[in-house]
Motif scaffolding. Sequence first.
Motif, mmCIF file in Angstrom:
data_model
loop_
_atom_site.group_PDB
_atom_site.id
_atom_site.type_symbol
_atom_site.label_atom_id
_atom_site.label_comp_id
_atom_site.label_asym_id
_atom_site.label_seq_id
_atom_site.Cartn_x
_atom_site.Cartn_y
_atom_site.Cartn_z
ATOM 1 N N TRP A 440 103.417 -33.532 122.537
ATOM 2 C CA TRP A 440 102.288 -33.604 123.462
ATOM 3 C C TRP A 440 101.357 -34.766 123.158
ATOM 4 O O TRP A 440 101.092 -35.106 122.014
ATOM 5 C CB TRP A 440 101.501 -32.303 123.433
ATOM 6 C CG TRP A 440 102.325 -31.103 123.752
ATOM 7 C CD1 TRP A 440 102.553 -30.026 122.954
ATOM 8 C CD2 TRP A 440 103.065 -30.873 124.957
ATOM 9 N NE1 TRP A 440 103.377 -29.122 123.589
ATOM 10 C CE2 TRP A 440 103.713 -29.619 124.812
ATOM 11 C CE3 TRP A 440 103.259 -31.587 126.131
ATOM 12 C CZ2 TRP A 440 104.518 -29.067 125.805
ATOM 13 C CZ3 TRP A 440 104.067 -31.053 127.119
ATOM 14 C CH2 TRP A 440 104.683 -29.807 126.957
ATOM 15 N N THR A 441 100.856 -35.353 124.244
ATOM 16 C CA THR A 441 99.834 -36.388 124.174
ATOM 17 C C THR A 441 98.587 -35.908 124.895
ATOM 18 O O THR A 441 98.628 -34.918 125.640
ATOM 19 C CB THR A 441 100.315 -37.695 124.826
ATOM 20 O OG1 THR A 441 100.391 -37.507 126.255
ATOM 21 C CG2 THR A 441 101.682 -38.108 124.300
ATOM 22 N N VAL A 442 97.486 -36.610 124.692
ATOM 23 C CA VAL A 442 96.238 -36.256 125.370
ATOM 24 C C VAL A 442 96.423 -36.296 126.879
ATOM 25 O O VAL A 442 95.842 -35.494 127.621
ATOM 26 C CB VAL A 442 95.103 -37.195 124.925
ATOM 27 C CG1 VAL A 442 93.842 -36.937 125.727
ATOM 28 C CG2 VAL A 442 94.817 -37.012 123.435
ATOM 29 N N SER A 443 97.256 -37.207 127.357
ATOM 30 C CA SER A 443 97.483 -37.331 128.804
ATOM 31 C C SER A 443 98.230 -36.139 129.375
ATOM 32 O O SER A 443 98.196 -35.902 130.595
ATOM 33 C CB SER A 443 98.258 -38.617 129.107
ATOM 34 O OG SER A 443 97.556 -39.747 128.657
ATOM 35 N N ASP A 444 98.921 -35.377 128.528
ATOM 36 C CA ASP A 444 99.637 -34.184 129.001
ATOM 37 C C ASP A 444 98.718 -32.989 129.211
ATOM 38 O O ASP A 444 99.074 -32.043 129.919
ATOM 39 C CB ASP A 444 100.717 -33.772 127.988
ATOM 40 C CG ASP A 444 101.831 -34.781 127.854
ATOM 41 O OD1 ASP A 444 102.166 -35.427 128.858
ATOM 42 O OD2 ASP A 444 102.367 -34.923 126.742
ATOM 43 N N LEU A 445 97.558 -33.006 128.576
ATOM 44 C CA LEU A 445 96.721 -31.802 128.552
ATOM 45 C C LEU A 445 96.313 -31.311 129.939
ATOM 46 O O LEU A 445 96.345 -30.099 130.189
ATOM 47 C CB LEU A 445 95.484 -32.044 127.684
ATOM 48 C CG LEU A 445 95.770 -32.424 126.222
ATOM 49 C CD1 LEU A 445 94.464 -32.524 125.426
ATOM 50 C CD2 LEU A 445 96.714 -31.426 125.559
ATOM 51 N N PRO A 446 95.910 -32.193 130.882
ATOM 52 C CA PRO A 446 95.567 -31.672 132.213
ATOM 53 C C PRO A 446 96.731 -30.978 132.901
ATOM 54 O O PRO A 446 96.532 -29.981 133.613
ATOM 55 C CB PRO A 446 95.132 -32.930 132.977
ATOM 56 C CG PRO A 446 94.671 -33.882 131.920
ATOM 57 C CD PRO A 446 95.589 -33.633 130.766
ATOM 58 N N LEU A 447 97.950 -31.466 132.688
ATOM 59 C CA LEU A 447 99.103 -30.821 133.310
ATOM 60 C C LEU A 447 99.407 -29.489 132.651
ATOM 61 O O LEU A 447 99.739 -28.511 133.328
ATOM 62 C CB LEU A 447 100.323 -31.751 133.251
ATOM 63 C CG LEU A 447 100.222 -32.964 134.186
ATOM 64 C CD1 LEU A 447 99.819 -34.198 133.394
ATOM 65 C CD2 LEU A 447 101.526 -33.209 134.914
ATOM 66 N N LEU A 448 99.281 -29.441 131.326
ATOM 67 C CA LEU A 448 99.475 -28.172 130.626
ATOM 68 C C LEU A 448 98.429 -27.149 131.074
ATOM 69 O O LEU A 448 98.740 -25.968 131.276
ATOM 70 C CB LEU A 448 99.374 -28.389 129.122
ATOM 71 C CG LEU A 448 100.584 -29.051 128.449
ATOM 72 C CD1 LEU A 448 100.203 -29.566 127.067
ATOM 73 C CD2 LEU A 448 101.735 -28.061 128.349
#
Length: 722
Positions: A440-448
Motif C-alpha cells: 500500500w501507498t498513501v495514494s491507495d488510501l482513498p480507494l481503500l
Amino acid sequence: MTPLNTGAFDLPERLSHKADPKLIAGDERHFAAVAECLEQSIAEVSDRLDAERRAPGGLGRGAMDRDTEIHRLTARLRALRRFGLDVCLGHMVGADDGEPVYVGRLGLTDSTGQRLLLDWRSPAAEPFFGATHANPMGLASRRRYRWTRGRISDYWDEVFAADGFAGHAALDDQSAFIASLGGNRSSRMRDVLGTIQADQDAVIRAGSRGALVVDGGPGTGKTVVALHRSAYLLYSDPRLGHRRGGVLFVGPHRPYLAYVADVLPSLGEEGVQTCTLRDLVAEGAEAGAEADPEAARLKSSAALVRAIEKAVAFYEEPPSEGMTVTTHWSDIPLSADDWAVAFEAAEPGAPHNEAREQVWEELLTILTEKHDGDAPPALLRKSLLQNRELATAFNRAWPLLEAADLVGDLWTVPAYLRMCAPWLKPDEVTLLQRSQAQAWTVSDLPLLDAARQRLGDPEAARRTRRHKAVLAAQRERMDHVVDNLIRAVADSGADGDDGEGLVTMLRGEDAKVSLVDDAELPVVDPDLLAGPFAHVVVDEAQELTDAEWQMLLLRCPSRSFTIVGDRAQARHGFTESWRERLGRIGFDRISLASLSINYRTPQEIMTEAEPVVRAVLPDANVPVSVRSGGAPVVHGSVTRLHAVLDAWLAEHAEGIACVIGDPTFRATPRVRSLTPELSKGLEFDLVVLVDPQKFGEGVQGAVDHYVAMTRATQRLVVLTTP
C-alpha cells in the motif's frame, strides 16, 4: 493549576507600576470570589457525580439518560479541575455601565446566581475579542492577562473611550497579542485564547452551514482559528452536539497533532476527534509514498474513487442459471428469476456485506414459499441453512468481500481495472499494475477507504450471522425449558387454574427475549473515525487531492466544513480558486474568509521568504508581517550547524529550535529535526535550514523552501554546502 489561596498577581520589579492597588485591587477581590466558587463547584459536581454513579443503572431510556449525565458531569469536573484562577482570560468594561465583565475559559456562576465568568464562546463575550478602536463594540476598555505558572506575570489595558480612565488603566505601547509573539515556544502550542485578534475571532464565530474556507498565509493564525472554531461550534451550535455527530478535526501529520494536543482541552472541549488522513484507514500507518508521480496523479482523481462502485457491483450480479435445492422432504427449483428477486431485496445504499444478509434472508423465504410439502417451517429453514450446495452457490453469487482484496485486484488484474475504469488508457492501466497487490501507498488510501465504506466490515457481517446463530440456539434451548415447565405446571395443576396464566406468559415472545443471555452475544467498539460527523475541520487543506476529499465527504453528508489553508503552500501547485476546487469535488455552499496579517514571522524573515515563493507563484497570498524580530537572516556553511545550535542553546534557557533538511541530524529535547513537509503547521524560535536548494525543483521545491523559512518566530539561519 493556579493556586486558589494566594494573590493572583506576581508582577516582576520592572512592572511595579502595574501593581498599584488602584489598578488591581478590583481584580484581586473578584479572583477571591472565583476561587471560592471554583472550590464549591468542584465539591458540588463531585457529589452529584458520585450520586449518579451509585444510582441504579435502569433500563432503556433511563439508562441512556444516566450515562449521558455521568458523561456531562465528568467532563465538567475535568474542566473545573484543569484550571485555577487562570481560568480567567481578562475583563471588559462597557461604555454605558462601567462595570467589568470577566471572560473565562468556561462560565462560572456563584450560589447566589451572580455571573463571575462569562464563557468565551458566548455571544456576550464577543466584544472581548472583536473590539477595535475603529469598532469598539460598546466597550470602554479591555484588560487581558498573561499567566505564568499559575499567576499573573503581566497584563495589558486597552482603552476605547477617551474620558474617565486616568489612573485606572495601565497603558502599554504594545498590545497583549504583540507582546506575546516574542515569547519562547515549546514542544506544544502555547495557550493563545486570551490574545485572539478581531480578524481571527470573526472567523471563529462564523456560522457552520456549508463550507467556510479560511485562506491565509504563514503566521496569520489559521491553525489557531481552526482549533478555537472547533470548540466554539460545539458550544454554540446545537446541531453539532456529540449526540448528533460531533466534530472531526483533521491535521496534516502526527507531529502537528502532537503540537496542538493541549489546545482543545485548554478551551474546555475534549469531545473533538482529531486525526490525520492516514488514521482514517487501517493501512495508513504502514503506507509508503507512491514511487511514480504519474501513478499518484491517476490515483488522486475522484473518478477512480468512484470506480469502486463498479468494482463492487461486479460481485452483485445474480446468477444467470438456476439450480435445484435438495431438502429432506423435496427438491425445490431455484430459477434465475428467483435469484434476481432475491438480489433486489438488498436495500439501496446498504453496504455490500450487510446487504448480503438481506439477500440471503430473501432467498430462504423464496425457497420456503416454493416448497411443496408439509415440513415444519422451522425444520425446513434449518435444513436450508445447512445445505452446502446452496451455501456454495450463494457465496459465489454474493461473496463476503474485503476492501484490501478488492483494491488489490485493481492493481494486479488489468481486465478488472479496465472494466471498472474504462476511461483509462491502456498504458495507464499498465502503469497502475504492480506485482505485490497489497504493497500500500498513501495514494491507495482513498480507494481503500471508499471500498471499506461501500463494502462494510465483513467481520461485522460475520458477527451478525454469529449473533443470529447464538440467538437461535438460545431460543431453541429455552423452548425446551419452557416446554418442560409447562408440562410440569400442567401435571401439578398449579395456581388453581391449571397453570394457564403461567403457560400464557411462557409462550409469549417477550418472555423468550428476556430469557436470552446477552453475555453470550459478541460486542465490538464502534470506529470513532467512521462518522458520520456533523462538522469537519481540515487544516492545511490545500494539500488534499480530489480522492482524499472523498474520504472526508463520506464522513460528513451535511457538507458542513471549515477548510483552512493557503494555496501558496500547496506542494503540488494549486492553480484553481478555492471555489473551483471545492465545487468540482462536491461542495455546493462555499463562503470565503481571508487572513492577511502575519503575526508570527518577523519582517526580516518575510523579506527573504517572499521572493522564494513569488518566483514560482507570482500571485501568492503573502501576508504582511506586523513586527520586527530585530535579527537579520544569517547565512553560512553547513559546517557551522552545531556551532549555531550550541550558541543559541547557551544564550536561551527556554525555547525550541528546529533543523529542517538534514536527515542525519539527531533531535534533542530542545532541537527538533524535520523534513520541510513535516514542519508544516509548526513554529519554532530558531529555524536552521540545511541546503534548501536541495529541497526540490519547481513549485514543490520553492513551496517547501518557503514553508520551512516561515516556521521561525525569532531567528532564521540558512546553511549551505560549499
